[in-house]
Design an enzyme around this catalytic site. Structure first.
Site, PDB file in Angstrom:
ATOM      1  N   ARG A  55     -15.022   4.952 -11.247  1.00 45.94           N
ATOM      2  CA  ARG A  55     -14.300   6.146 -10.827  1.00 45.94           C
ATOM      3  C   ARG A  55     -14.869   6.683  -9.513  1.00 45.94           C
ATOM      4  O   ARG A  55     -14.168   7.299  -8.717  1.00 45.94           O
ATOM      5  CB  ARG A  55     -14.343   7.226 -11.922  1.00 45.94           C
ATOM      6  CG  ARG A  55     -13.665   8.528 -11.538  1.00 45.94           C
ATOM      7  CD  ARG A  55     -13.348   9.395 -12.749  1.00 45.94           C
ATOM      8  NE  ARG A  55     -14.505   9.693 -13.548  1.00 45.94           N
ATOM      9  CZ  ARG A  55     -15.375  10.695 -13.302  1.00 45.94           C
ATOM     10  NH1 ARG A  55     -15.189  11.471 -12.240  1.00 45.94           N
ATOM     11  NH2 ARG A  55     -16.403  10.902 -14.089  1.00 45.94           N
ATOM     12  N   TYR A 108       9.823  13.728   0.236  1.00 52.55           N
ATOM     13  CA  TYR A 108      10.002  13.021  -1.030  1.00 52.55           C
ATOM     14  C   TYR A 108      10.065  14.028  -2.179  1.00 52.55           C
ATOM     15  O   TYR A 108       9.328  15.020  -2.189  1.00 52.55           O
ATOM     16  CB  TYR A 108       8.854  12.036  -1.224  1.00 52.55           C
ATOM     17  CG  TYR A 108       8.794  11.397  -2.589  1.00 52.55           C
ATOM     18  CD1 TYR A 108       9.870  10.648  -3.073  1.00 52.55           C
ATOM     19  CD2 TYR A 108       7.677  11.550  -3.396  1.00 52.55           C
ATOM     20  CE1 TYR A 108       9.821  10.065  -4.327  1.00 52.55           C
ATOM     21  CE2 TYR A 108       7.616  10.969  -4.650  1.00 52.55           C
ATOM     22  CZ  TYR A 108       8.686  10.239  -5.105  1.00 52.55           C
ATOM     23  OH  TYR A 108       8.644   9.666  -6.352  1.00 52.55           O
ATOM     24  N   ASP A 181       2.558  11.709   5.519  1.00 52.17           N
ATOM     25  CA  ASP A 181       2.860  10.623   4.588  1.00 52.17           C
ATOM     26  C   ASP A 181       3.489   9.487   5.390  1.00 52.17           C
ATOM     27  O   ASP A 181       4.593   9.622   5.921  1.00 52.17           O
ATOM     28  CB  ASP A 181       3.813  11.112   3.500  1.00 52.17           C
ATOM     29  CG  ASP A 181       4.035  10.080   2.396  1.00 52.17           C
ATOM     30  OD1 ASP A 181       3.899   8.868   2.672  1.00 52.17           O
ATOM     31  OD2 ASP A 181       4.360  10.486   1.270  1.00 52.17           O
ATOM     32  N   LYS A 206       4.378   0.778  -2.180  1.00 53.92           N
ATOM     33  CA  LYS A 206       5.518   0.429  -1.350  1.00 53.92           C
ATOM     34  C   LYS A 206       5.192  -0.756  -0.438  1.00 53.92           C
ATOM     35  O   LYS A 206       4.793  -1.807  -0.917  1.00 53.92           O
ATOM     36  CB  LYS A 206       5.978   1.660  -0.560  1.00 53.92           C
ATOM     37  CG  LYS A 206       6.150   2.919  -1.409  1.00 53.92           C
ATOM     38  CD  LYS A 206       7.122   2.722  -2.552  1.00 53.92           C
ATOM     39  CE  LYS A 206       7.515   4.008  -3.265  1.00 53.92           C
ATOM     40  NZ  LYS A 206       6.443   4.717  -3.945  1.00 53.92           N
TER      41      LYS A 206
END
Length: 401
Positions: A55, A108, A181, A206
């Site tokens: 993590r 988005y 973004d 993506k």
């Protein structure tokens, strides 16, 4: 040792000095062992030390972070479990109750939802701007609590390209963090840090991975001090990248420039043909002359991108009917994979927005979004044409099947 002990303590030899695998190894380990307590304590001090717990850091994940920082021209990166993990992680790390965010109007849908939640629960003020005029941002940023400017390189799904150089320069002059973004452009088409951004976020799901088999995200930082300030909060949030997802993304990045050229070339052909089709009332593609962002796209992008959208004259019913009639293109929500996907934003990705908000974002009820893949472009056009032809053959466009 007994068999039960030997089964647990498997062989785990380091690579010999001077030997390096051609592909990045997948280190699918949740934790790492140390020889001394002092070494373990030193490793806990920051984001770039020895690996302690995945993590906090992992060899495969760090290889991805360094790769993405190199592609964007950044000082460092943090990998996340998803693109929304990256957006949420950065926003939660930077913002406090009462802060103001100036955000591009067309974003988005998931980003809209996060901003709305922050506004409702933590009193974060969100001011929307068109994204075309630095003066509009400066007027919105006069409040002393303005902390962040939030933009998309290519807005989803309208294809708007904001004035990145002008807006980011204005943000920097006012001491406001510029967050962009870059998922729809990828570093191949645009590197927002070169235009003055402080942070670039990606949905690595993506184009970066490119094969519709990864869920991931990343934030790349122009300044390493900012990365180090945000990193502890992201560790606490727990939206860390999975090593296997990072490994799959690293498998996809070498072909990114080749794939992006094919995506852009196919999308440009389809956009031009759709613009001439009688059943299409509007096409939104920044590489198409006549698009409001065409000239700006030529300045800041190295291609029009692989995403386009178009409006059908029959409205919402026509849009939903079209996406059910295509045969080669797939009806799915994501984008950026090698295959062509279609969706109807008003009823899917932007369903959180009411009619007024959809109109403000430039999303018409009959808008269809198409993530253009790398298939043969004539096969793609044949599929689109037959779906449009079926609609035109009906007495009322878009209402028969």
């Amino acid at each position: 040792m007994e068999l039960s002990t030997r089964a647990v303590h498997v062989v785990n030899e380091p690579l010999p000095p001077g030997s390096r695998p051609l592909s990045v190894p997948l280190v699918q380990s949740s934790a790492f062992a140390f020889e001394s307590a002092a070494e373990l304590a030193d490793a806990m001090a920051g984001p770039d030390g020895a690996y302690v717990y995945s993590r906090r850091g992992n060899p495969t994940v760090r290889a991805l972070e360094q790769t993405l920082a190199g592609l964007e021209g950044g000082a460092g990166a943090i990998a996340f479990a998803s693109g929304m993990g990256a957006v949420s992680g950065v926003l939660l790390a930077l913002l406090r109750p009462g802060d103001r965010v100036v955000a591009q109007r067309c974003l988005y849908g998931g980003t809209h939802a996060v901003l709305a939640d922050l506004a409702e629960r933590f009193g974060i003020e969100v001011v929307r701007i068109a994204g075309d005029d630095p003066a509009e941002f400066e007027a919105a940023a006069t409040h002393p609590a303005t902390r962040l400017l939030l933009l998309e390189t290519i807005a989803n799904p309208t294809g708007q390209v904001p004035d990145l150089p002008g807006l980011l320069a204005a943000a920097r002059a006012l001491g406001v963090v510029g967050l962009v973004d870059n998922s729809l452009a990828s570093p191949v088409l645009c590197r927002p840090l070169e235009h003055g951004a402080d942070i670039v976020v990606h949905s690595t799901t993506k184009y970066l991975s490119g094969h519709s088999d990864v869920l991931g995200g990343a934030a790349v930082f122009a300044d390493d001090e900012l990365r180090r300030r945000i990193w502890p909060r992201t560790v606490e949030l727990g939206a860390c990248a999975d090593p296997f997802a990072a490994w799959l993304t690293l498998r996809g990045t070498p072909t990114l420039p080749l794939r992006m050229r094919a995506h852009c070339a196919n999308a440009a052909v389809l956009a031009e043909r759709l613009a001439a089709h009688p059943g299409v009332s509007a096409v939104h593609y920044p590489g198409l002359p006549g698009h409001p962002s065409y000239e700006r796209a030529r300045e800041v992008l190295d291609g029009g991108g692989g995403l386009l959208s178009f409006e059908l004259a029959g409205g919402r019913e026509a849009g939903r009917a079209f996406i059910e009639r295509v045969r080669l293109a797939r009806l799915a929500l994501s984008l950026g994979g090698v295959e062509t996907l279609v969706t109807h934003p008003a009823s899917t990705s932007h369903r959180e927005l009411d009619g007024d908000a959809l109109e403000a974002a430039g999303i018409a009820p009959g808008l269809v979004r198409m993530s253009v893949g790398i298939e043969d472009v004539e096969d793609l056009w044949s599929d689109v044409e037959q779906a449009l032809g079926q609609s035109l053959s009906g007495a009322s466009f878009g209402l028969t099947k």
